[in-house]
Design a protein around this motif. Sequence first.
Motif, PDB file in Angstrom:
ATOM      1  N   MET A 233       0.853  -1.172   0.000  1.00 43.72           N
ATOM      2  CA  MET A 233       0.000   0.000   0.000  1.00 43.72           C
ATOM      3  C   MET A 233       0.894   1.227   0.000  1.00 43.72           C
ATOM      4  N   GLU A 234       0.517   2.173  -0.793  1.00 44.09           N
ATOM      5  CA  GLU A 234       1.370   3.339  -0.964  1.00 44.09           C
ATOM      6  C   GLU A 234       0.896   4.573  -0.190  1.00 44.09           C
ATOM      7  N   THR A 235      -0.407   4.874  -0.220  1.00 46.77           N
ATOM      8  CA  THR A 235      -0.875   6.085   0.461  1.00 46.77           C
ATOM      9  C   THR A 235      -1.407   5.801   1.857  1.00 46.77           C
ATOM     10  N   CYS A 236      -1.730   4.563   2.130  1.00 46.68           N
ATOM     11  CA  CYS A 236      -2.189   4.170   3.468  1.00 46.68           C
ATOM     12  C   CYS A 236      -0.991   3.611   4.225  1.00 46.68           C
ATOM     13  N   LYS A 237      -0.709   4.148   5.387  1.00 47.78           N
ATOM     14  CA  LYS A 237       0.453   3.729   6.158  1.00 47.78           C
ATOM     15  C   LYS A 237       0.104   2.556   7.069  1.00 47.78           C
ATOM     16  N   VAL A 238       0.834   1.455   6.911  1.00 46.09           N
ATOM     17  CA  VAL A 238       0.692   0.316   7.815  1.00 46.09           C
ATOM     18  C   VAL A 238       1.466   0.648   9.081  1.00 46.09           C
ATOM     19  N   LEU A 239       0.787   0.582  10.219  1.00 49.96           N
ATOM     20  CA  LEU A 239       1.392   0.938  11.495  1.00 49.96           C
ATOM     21  C   LEU A 239       1.925  -0.264  12.246  1.00 49.96           C
ATOM     22  N   GLY A 240       1.521  -1.477  11.849  1.00 49.23           N
ATOM     23  CA  GLY A 240       1.945  -2.707  12.514  1.00 49.23           C
ATOM     24  C   GLY A 240       0.769  -3.641  12.636  1.00 49.23           C
ATOM     25  N   PHE A 241       0.974  -4.736  13.347  1.00 50.91           N
ATOM     26  CA  PHE A 241      -0.147  -5.632  13.617  1.00 50.91           C
ATOM     27  C   PHE A 241      -1.005  -5.004  14.698  1.00 50.91           C
ATOM     28  N   GLY A 242      -2.319  -5.032  14.480  1.00 47.67           N
ATOM     29  CA  GLY A 242      -3.237  -4.507  15.482  1.00 47.67           C
ATOM     30  C   GLY A 242      -3.470  -5.527  16.583  1.00 47.67           C
ATOM     31  N   HIS A 243      -3.867  -6.744  16.189  1.00 45.53           N
ATOM     32  CA  HIS A 243      -4.124  -7.812  17.138  1.00 45.53           C
ATOM     33  C   HIS A 243      -4.407  -9.104  16.379  1.00 45.53           C
ATOM     34  N   VAL A 244      -4.464 -10.201  17.118  1.00 44.89           N
ATOM     35  CA  VAL A 244      -4.893 -11.479  16.576  1.00 44.89           C
ATOM     36  C   VAL A 244      -6.193 -11.830  17.280  1.00 44.89           C
ATOM     37  N   GLY A 245      -7.253 -12.083  16.508  1.00 44.58           N
ATOM     38  CA  GLY A 245      -8.556 -12.441  17.071  1.00 44.58           C
ATOM     39  C   GLY A 245      -8.670 -13.945  17.236  1.00 44.58           C
ATOM     40  N   VAL A 246      -8.963 -14.386  18.462  1.00 46.88           N
ATOM     41  CA  VAL A 246      -9.035 -15.809  18.781  1.00 46.88           C
ATOM     42  C   VAL A 246     -10.408 -16.130  19.356  1.00 46.88           C
ATOM     43  N   GLN A 247     -11.085 -17.121  18.762  1.00 43.86           N
ATOM     44  CA  GLN A 247     -12.359 -17.616  19.288  1.00 43.86           C
ATOM     45  C   GLN A 247     -12.055 -18.573  20.433  1.00 43.86           C
ATOM     46  N   VAL A 248     -12.637 -18.333  21.609  1.00 40.19           N
ATOM     47  CA  VAL A 248     -12.367 -19.179  22.771  1.00 40.19           C
ATOM     48  C   VAL A 248     -13.664 -19.796  23.287  1.00 40.19           C
ATOM     49  N   GLN A 249     -13.532 -20.921  23.983  1.00 42.02           N
ATOM     50  CA  GLN A 249     -14.699 -21.594  24.541  1.00 42.02           C
ATOM     51  C   GLN A 249     -15.054 -21.078  25.922  1.00 42.02           C
ATOM     52  N   ASP A 250     -14.055 -20.666  26.690  1.00 39.82           N
ATOM     53  CA  ASP A 250     -14.271 -20.211  28.061  1.00 39.82           C
ATOM     54  C   ASP A 250     -13.431 -18.949  28.283  1.00 39.82           C
ATOM     55  N   LEU A 251     -14.077 -17.791  28.216  1.00 39.90           N
ATOM     56  CA  LEU A 251     -13.360 -16.522  28.283  1.00 39.90           C
ATOM     57  C   LEU A 251     -12.623 -16.338  29.606  1.00 39.90           C
ATOM     58  N   GLU A 252     -13.220 -16.754  30.703  1.00 38.54           N
ATOM     59  CA  GLU A 252     -12.570 -16.585  32.006  1.00 38.54           C
ATOM     60  C   GLU A 252     -11.318 -17.457  32.116  1.00 38.54           C
ATOM     61  N   ARG A 253     -11.367 -18.656  31.556  1.00 40.51           N
ATOM     62  CA  ARG A 253     -10.191 -19.525  31.546  1.00 40.51           C
ATOM     63  C   ARG A 253      -9.083 -18.862  30.708  1.00 40.51           C
ATOM     64  N   SER A 254      -9.449 -18.286  29.571  1.00 41.31           N
ATOM     65  CA  SER A 254      -8.468 -17.606  28.722  1.00 41.31           C
ATOM     66  C   SER A 254      -7.939 -16.344  29.395  1.00 41.31           C
ATOM     67  N   ARG A 255      -8.796 -15.628  30.123  1.00 44.18           N
ATOM     68  CA  ARG A 255      -8.359 -14.434  30.871  1.00 44.18           C
ATOM     69  C   ARG A 255      -7.272 -14.816  31.870  1.00 44.18           C
ATOM     70  N   ARG A 256      -7.495 -15.903  32.581  1.00 45.89           N
ATOM     71  CA  ARG A 256      -6.499 -16.354  33.560  1.00 45.89           C
ATOM     72  C   ARG A 256      -5.202 -16.790  32.868  1.00 45.89           C
ATOM     73  N   PHE A 257      -5.328 -17.529  31.773  1.00 49.13           N
ATOM     74  CA  PHE A 257      -4.148 -18.010  31.050  1.00 49.13           C
ATOM     75  C   PHE A 257      -3.291 -16.847  30.570  1.00 49.13           C
ATOM     76  N   TYR A 258      -3.902 -15.915  29.830  1.00 47.49           N
ATOM     77  CA  TYR A 258      -3.141 -14.791  29.285  1.00 47.49           C
ATOM     78  C   TYR A 258      -2.706 -13.819  30.374  1.00 47.49           C
ATOM     79  N   GLY A 259      -3.554 -13.636  31.391  1.00 46.38           N
ATOM     80  CA  GLY A 259      -3.216 -12.700  32.458  1.00 46.38           C
ATOM     81  C   GLY A 259      -2.232 -13.248  33.469  1.00 46.38           C
TER      82      GLY A 259
END
Length: 127
Positions: free
Chosen positions: A1-27
């Motif tokens: 892309m020439e006129t639009c500036k890439v600033l970096g990766f924003g994030h990776v979206g992950v579908q999880v089965q148990d958000l609280e379990r994932s919160r504890r894992f990542y946190g």
Amino acid sequence: METCKVLGFGHVGVQVQDLERSRRFYGELLGFEVVWEYVHTDYHMLVMGKNGCVVELMEGEGKLPDGALNHLSILVDDVEKGKAELEARGVSFETDILLDPDLYPRGEKFAMFRGPDNERPQLEQIL
């Protein structure tokens, strides 16, 4: 892309089965901190980060058939310019530019498309 500036990766979206379990894992195990949390009628989203590494954890009914890795966000300075540039080069987008006013303090604009192996990149502009 020439006129639009890439600033970096924003994030990776992950579908999880148990958000609280994932919160504890990542946190607790990885030391990530909550960047943003959003509860929608169909899903619950938790954005966590550490040192520029950001994951968007999603639990809920809005599951997509893409497996656990849902999308890869590319952070840009102008999503309109970026989308127009990619379309001019033959990229077909799955979505128009969408506005999510509830994500991040002032919202975000984004558009989804597919890569050559059916991966889902997303152009994201945080407002």
